[in-house]
Motif scaffolding. Structure first.
Motif, PDB file in Angstrom:
ATOM      1  N   LEU A 144     -20.677  53.737   7.314  1.00  0.00           N
ATOM      2  CA  LEU A 144     -20.414  52.765   6.259  1.00  0.00           C
ATOM      3  C   LEU A 144     -19.213  53.191   5.418  1.00  0.00           C
ATOM      4  O   LEU A 144     -18.367  52.373   5.063  1.00  0.00           O
ATOM      5  N   GLN A 145     -19.131  54.485   5.136  1.00  0.00           N
ATOM      6  CA  GLN A 145     -18.010  55.004   4.358  1.00  0.00           C
ATOM      7  C   GLN A 145     -16.704  54.882   5.144  1.00  0.00           C
ATOM      8  O   GLN A 145     -15.664  54.546   4.579  1.00  0.00           O
ATOM      9  N   ALA A 146     -16.747  55.117   6.446  1.00  0.00           N
ATOM     10  CA  ALA A 146     -15.539  55.003   7.286  1.00  0.00           C
ATOM     11  C   ALA A 146     -15.011  53.572   7.280  1.00  0.00           C
ATOM     12  O   ALA A 146     -13.797  53.352   7.214  1.00  0.00           O
ATOM     13  N   VAL A 147     -15.925  52.598   7.331  1.00  0.00           N
ATOM     14  CA  VAL A 147     -15.503  51.199   7.298  1.00  0.00           C
ATOM     15  C   VAL A 147     -14.854  50.886   5.952  1.00  0.00           C
ATOM     16  O   VAL A 147     -13.781  50.268   5.892  1.00  0.00           O
ATOM     17  N   THR A 148     -15.471  51.331   4.884  1.00  0.00           N
ATOM     18  CA  THR A 148     -14.941  51.077   3.548  1.00  0.00           C
ATOM     19  C   THR A 148     -13.576  51.735   3.355  1.00  0.00           C
ATOM     20  O   THR A 148     -12.651  51.125   2.811  1.00  0.00           O
ATOM     21  N   GLU A 149     -13.426  52.970   3.830  1.00  0.00           N
ATOM     22  CA  GLU A 149     -12.145  53.668   3.704  1.00  0.00           C
ATOM     23  C   GLU A 149     -11.059  53.018   4.550  1.00  0.00           C
ATOM     24  O   GLU A 149      -9.912  52.874   4.108  1.00  0.00           O
ATOM     25  N   ALA A 150     -11.400  52.606   5.765  1.00  0.00           N
ATOM     26  CA  ALA A 150     -10.417  51.948   6.630  1.00  0.00           C
ATOM     27  C   ALA A 150      -9.958  50.645   5.994  1.00  0.00           C
ATOM     28  O   ALA A 150      -8.767  50.310   6.016  1.00  0.00           O
ATOM     29  N   ARG A 151     -10.884  49.913   5.413  1.00  0.00           N
ATOM     30  CA  ARG A 151     -10.544  48.655   4.726  1.00  0.00           C
ATOM     31  C   ARG A 151      -9.605  48.939   3.567  1.00  0.00           C
ATOM     32  O   ARG A 151      -8.595  48.256   3.381  1.00  0.00           O
ATOM     33  N   SER A 152      -9.923  49.962   2.793  1.00  0.00           N
ATOM     34  CA  SER A 152      -9.089  50.313   1.641  1.00  0.00           C
ATOM     35  C   SER A 152      -7.674  50.688   2.075  1.00  0.00           C
ATOM     36  O   SER A 152      -6.692  50.252   1.480  1.00  0.00           O
ATOM     37  N   GLN A 153      -7.563  51.504   3.116  1.00  0.00           N
ATOM     38  CA  GLN A 153      -6.244  51.909   3.611  1.00  0.00           C
ATOM     39  C   GLN A 153      -5.463  50.721   4.160  1.00  0.00           C
ATOM     40  O   GLN A 153      -4.254  50.617   3.959  1.00  0.00           O
ATOM     41  N   ALA A 154      -6.154  49.823   4.850  1.00  0.00           N
ATOM     42  CA  ALA A 154      -5.478  48.667   5.440  1.00  0.00           C
ATOM     43  C   ALA A 154      -4.925  47.742   4.363  1.00  0.00           C
ATOM     44  O   ALA A 154      -3.867  47.143   4.544  1.00  0.00           O
ATOM     45  N   THR A 155      -5.636  47.623   3.237  1.00  0.00           N
ATOM     46  CA  THR A 155      -5.151  46.737   2.181  1.00  0.00           C
ATOM     47  C   THR A 155      -3.950  47.317   1.457  1.00  0.00           C
ATOM     48  O   THR A 155      -3.214  46.588   0.793  1.00  0.00           O
ATOM     49  N   GLN A 156      -3.714  48.620   1.601  1.00  0.00           N
ATOM     50  CA  GLN A 156      -2.565  49.252   0.953  1.00  0.00           C
ATOM     51  C   GLN A 156      -1.288  49.117   1.771  1.00  0.00           C
ATOM     52  O   GLN A 156      -0.196  49.304   1.240  1.00  0.00           O
ATOM     53  N   VAL A 157      -1.397  48.793   3.047  1.00  0.00           N
ATOM     54  CA  VAL A 157      -0.217  48.644   3.899  1.00  0.00           C
ATOM     55  C   VAL A 157       0.273  47.204   3.773  1.00  0.00           C
ATOM     56  O   VAL A 157      -0.359  46.279   4.251  1.00  0.00           O
ATOM     57  N   ARG A 158       1.378  47.034   3.097  1.00  0.00           N
ATOM     58  CA  ARG A 158       1.965  45.712   2.890  1.00  0.00           C
ATOM     59  C   ARG A 158       3.349  45.691   3.532  1.00  0.00           C
ATOM     60  O   ARG A 158       4.075  46.673   3.486  1.00  0.00           O
ATOM     61  N   ILE A 159       3.689  44.554   4.101  1.00  0.00           N
ATOM     62  CA  ILE A 159       5.000  44.401   4.738  1.00  0.00           C
ATOM     63  C   ILE A 159       5.691  43.192   4.123  1.00  0.00           C
ATOM     64  O   ILE A 159       5.107  42.113   4.048  1.00  0.00           O
ATOM     65  N   ASP A 160       6.926  43.389   3.701  1.00  0.00           N
ATOM     66  CA  ASP A 160       7.752  42.288   3.231  1.00  0.00           C
ATOM     67  C   ASP A 160       8.295  41.583   4.467  1.00  0.00           C
ATOM     68  O   ASP A 160       9.004  42.202   5.267  1.00  0.00           O
ATOM     69  N   PRO A 161       7.968  40.300   4.668  1.00  0.00           N
ATOM     70  CA  PRO A 161       8.413  39.630   5.894  1.00  0.00           C
ATOM     71  C   PRO A 161       9.932  39.566   6.037  1.00  0.00           C
ATOM     72  O   PRO A 161      10.446  39.418   7.132  1.00  0.00           O
ATOM     73  N   GLU A 162      10.664  39.707   4.931  1.00  0.00           N
ATOM     74  CA  GLU A 162      12.122  39.721   5.010  1.00  0.00           C
ATOM     75  C   GLU A 162      12.630  41.019   5.644  1.00  0.00           C
ATOM     76  O   GLU A 162      13.723  41.057   6.199  1.00  0.00           O
ATOM     77  N   ASN A 163      11.863  42.081   5.522  1.00  0.00           N
ATOM     78  CA  ASN A 163      12.258  43.388   6.053  1.00  0.00           C
ATOM     79  C   ASN A 163      11.260  43.879   7.092  1.00  0.00           C
ATOM     80  O   ASN A 163      10.812  45.016   7.052  1.00  0.00           O
ATOM     81  N   LEU A 164      10.906  43.025   7.988  1.00  0.00           N
ATOM     82  CA  LEU A 164       9.927  43.329   9.023  1.00  0.00           C
ATOM     83  C   LEU A 164      10.583  44.196  10.087  1.00  0.00           C
ATOM     84  O   LEU A 164      11.363  43.720  10.898  1.00  0.00           O
ATOM     85  N   THR A 165      10.292  45.486  10.050  1.00  0.00           N
ATOM     86  CA  THR A 165      10.885  46.427  11.002  1.00  0.00           C
ATOM     87  C   THR A 165       9.829  46.860  12.008  1.00  0.00           C
ATOM     88  O   THR A 165       8.624  46.757  11.729  1.00  0.00           O
ATOM     89  N   PRO A 166      10.259  47.362  13.160  1.00  0.00           N
ATOM     90  CA  PRO A 166       9.275  47.865  14.136  1.00  0.00           C
ATOM     91  C   PRO A 166       8.394  48.977  13.548  1.00  0.00           C
ATOM     92  O   PRO A 166       7.205  49.041  13.826  1.00  0.00           O
ATOM     93  N   GLU A 167       8.966  49.829  12.724  1.00  0.00           N
ATOM     94  CA  GLU A 167       8.197  50.928  12.129  1.00  0.00           C
ATOM     95  C   GLU A 167       7.128  50.394  11.172  1.00  0.00           C
ATOM     96  O   GLU A 167       5.990  50.855  11.184  1.00  0.00           O
ATOM     97  N   ALA A 168       7.518  49.437  10.318  1.00  0.00           N
ATOM     98  CA  ALA A 168       6.567  48.855   9.369  1.00  0.00           C
ATOM     99  C   ALA A 168       5.458  48.113  10.104  1.00  0.00           C
ATOM    100  O   ALA A 168       4.284  48.213   9.736  1.00  0.00           O
ATOM    101  N   LEU A 169       5.819  47.387  11.151  1.00  0.00           N
ATOM    102  CA  LEU A 169       4.821  46.668  11.934  1.00  0.00           C
ATOM    103  C   LEU A 169       3.878  47.652  12.624  1.00  0.00           C
ATOM    104  O   LEU A 169       2.661  47.433  12.665  1.00  0.00           O
ATOM    105  N   GLN A 170       4.402  48.753  13.113  1.00  0.00           N
ATOM    106  CA  GLN A 170       3.566  49.778  13.760  1.00  0.00           C
ATOM    107  C   GLN A 170       2.588  50.377  12.754  1.00  0.00           C
ATOM    108  O   GLN A 170       1.415  50.572  13.064  1.00  0.00           O
ATOM    109  N   GLN A 171       3.056  50.656  11.545  1.00  0.00           N
ATOM    110  CA  GLN A 171       2.188  51.199  10.498  1.00  0.00           C
ATOM    111  C   GLN A 171       1.089  50.198  10.150  1.00  0.00           C
ATOM    112  O   GLN A 171      -0.076  50.568  10.003  1.00  0.00           O
TER     113      GLN A 171
END
Length: 194
Positions: free
Chosen positions: A70-97
């Motif tokens: 349960l904690q792993a799911v919550t932590e993964a969700r938290s980390q995923a919400t912190q990764v934001r990509i500006d669609p104007e600067n969509l790079t392969p590295e940002a998309l991979q992250q």
């Protein structure tokens, strides 16, 4: 003779400018299609992120001793919400992250759903079944939106890379957009152990 040469040069310049304006406007339209498609992808990932707390809380009532999952799911969700990509600067590295963060959420959810198999009362719980169905539907929506994004990126990339538009694209600063790709090892069948 001089007038004819000047007229030909002026006509060529006018045609070049008209072609450039038309190409520029089409590049902007196609770029906006990529940005819209990216927003739809993010929207579906956000929908999945919003469903996770309800799913975790439903499972908590039945499987409180599965705290690490349960904690792993919550932590993964938290980390995923912190990764934001500006669609104007969509790079392969940002998309991979971004893909890596979302993959961690998918993996944690997979473990959580596998745990549910060990709890017959949970498997029969209407709230759990509904949340599970919503998550499955969301995963399908994510796949559809990722495919639409790839199609929009392909259309845009092909357009700006063709001659003579590639010259205009370089002048106006239009760059290719990366595609969603399958995660490494995605072709392997996942192993579920109890």
């Amino acid at each position: 003779m001089k007038k004819t040469v000047i007229i030909v040069i002026v006509v060529l310049l006018v045609l070049l400018v008209i072609g450039g304006v038309g190409s520029y406007n089409n590049m902007v339209t196609k770029q906006e299609n990529v940005i819209r498609a990216w927003s739809n992808v993010e929207n579906q990932y956000q929908r999945r992120t919003d469903l996770i707390p309800n799913l975790v809380n439903t499972v908590k009532g039945y499987a409180a001793h599965e705290q690490s999952t349960l904690q792993a799911v919550t932590e993964a969700r938290s980390q995923a919400t912190q990764v934001r990509i500006d669609p104007e600067n969509l790079t392969p590295e940002a998309l991979q992250q971004f893909q890596q963060a979302q993959s961690q959420v998918s993996s944690a959810l997979g473990r959580l759903l596998a745990i549910a198999e060990s709890y017959p009362d949970l498997k029969a719980n209407q709230n759990f079944l509904e949340l599970q169905a919503q998550l499955e539907g969301t995963e399908n929506r994510i796949a559809v939106e990722r495919g639409r994004f790839n199609k929009a990126a392909q259309d845009y990339n092909q357009y700006i890379r063709r001659f003579p538009r590639n010259i205009y694209a370089g002048i106006f600063g239009f760059h290719t957009r990366p595609y969603f790709e399958a995660q490494q090892g995605a072709q392997n069948t996942p192993v579920v152990e109890f």
